[in-house]
Design a protein around this motif. Structure first.
Motif, PDB file in Angstrom:
ATOM      1  N   ARG A 142      -7.114  -0.628 -11.375  1.00 58.91           N
ATOM      2  CA  ARG A 142      -5.951  -0.442 -10.487  1.00 58.91           C
ATOM      3  C   ARG A 142      -4.797  -1.355 -10.896  1.00 58.91           C
ATOM      4  NH1 ARG A 142      -5.552   4.299  -8.252  1.00 58.91           N
ATOM      5  NH2 ARG A 142      -7.517   4.909  -7.346  1.00 58.91           N
ATOM      6  N   THR A 183      -1.205   0.077 -11.884  1.00 63.11           N
ATOM      7  CA  THR A 183       0.041  -0.372 -11.254  1.00 63.11           C
ATOM      8  C   THR A 183       1.026  -0.886 -12.307  1.00 63.11           C
ATOM      9  OG1 THR A 183      -1.103  -0.943  -9.208  1.00 63.11           O
ATOM     10  CG2 THR A 183       1.046  -1.962  -9.555  1.00 63.11           C
ATOM     11  N   TRP A 221       5.948  -1.336  -4.864  1.00 58.96           N
ATOM     12  CA  TRP A 221       4.594  -0.903  -4.564  1.00 58.96           C
ATOM     13  C   TRP A 221       3.986  -1.771  -3.474  1.00 58.96           C
ATOM     14  CZ3 TRP A 221       0.029  -3.686  -5.481  1.00 58.96           C
ATOM     15  CH2 TRP A 221       0.178  -4.871  -6.181  1.00 58.96           C
ATOM     16  N   ASN A 281      -5.640  -2.708  -4.855  1.00 58.26           N
ATOM     17  CA  ASN A 281      -5.317  -3.168  -6.209  1.00 58.26           C
ATOM     18  C   ASN A 281      -6.256  -4.297  -6.627  1.00 58.26           C
ATOM     19  OD1 ASN A 281      -3.408  -2.295  -8.174  1.00 58.26           O
ATOM     20  ND2 ASN A 281      -2.433  -4.299  -8.099  1.00 58.26           N
ATOM     21  N   ASP A 303      -0.043  -2.875  -1.681  1.00 55.77           N
ATOM     22  CA  ASP A 303      -1.499  -2.913  -1.790  1.00 55.77           C
ATOM     23  C   ASP A 303      -2.077  -2.882  -0.384  1.00 55.77           C
ATOM     24  OD1 ASP A 303      -4.192  -3.453  -2.163  1.00 55.77           O
ATOM     25  OD2 ASP A 303      -3.876  -5.279  -3.323  1.00 55.77           O
ATOM     26  N   GLN A 355      -0.851   1.422  -3.749  1.00 60.33           N
ATOM     27  CA  GLN A 355      -2.246   1.468  -4.121  1.00 60.33           C
ATOM     28  C   GLN A 355      -3.103   1.306  -2.879  1.00 60.33           C
ATOM     29  OE1 GLN A 355      -3.513   2.391  -6.813  1.00 60.33           O
ATOM     30  NE2 GLN A 355      -2.405   1.657  -8.584  1.00 60.33           N
TER      31      GLN A 355
END
Length: 75
Positions: free
Chosen positions: A9, A13, A29, A4, A31, A1
């Protein structure tokens, strides 16, 4: 992302994670905290892990243009 830091967001996610894991994928993931340089670094790190899928929500499109070639080269 790219960042986030808002509820949309976070939900995005969480939804991606649920869908990936429901299909047997490990979900990793990052951020970037709205920092294009960090996002580029995050993408390089993720590509080094040889992902099956890479999804990017760019902070700035121009700053991440190299990522398309990086992902192609990483296979």
């Amino acid at each position: 992302q790219g960042d986030n830091g808002n509820s949309w967001r976070v939900t995005n996610t969480d939804d991606m994670q649920a869908q990936a894991e429901a299909r047997g994928y490990e979900f990793i993931w990052a951020d970037a905290g709205a920092d294009p340089s960090k996002q580029l670094s995050d993408i390089q790190d993720l590509l080094s892990r040889k992902p099956d899928i890479l999804v990017v929500a760019p902070v700035q499109t121009e700053a991440l243009t190299p990522c398309v070639d990086m992902a192609s080269q990483a296979g």
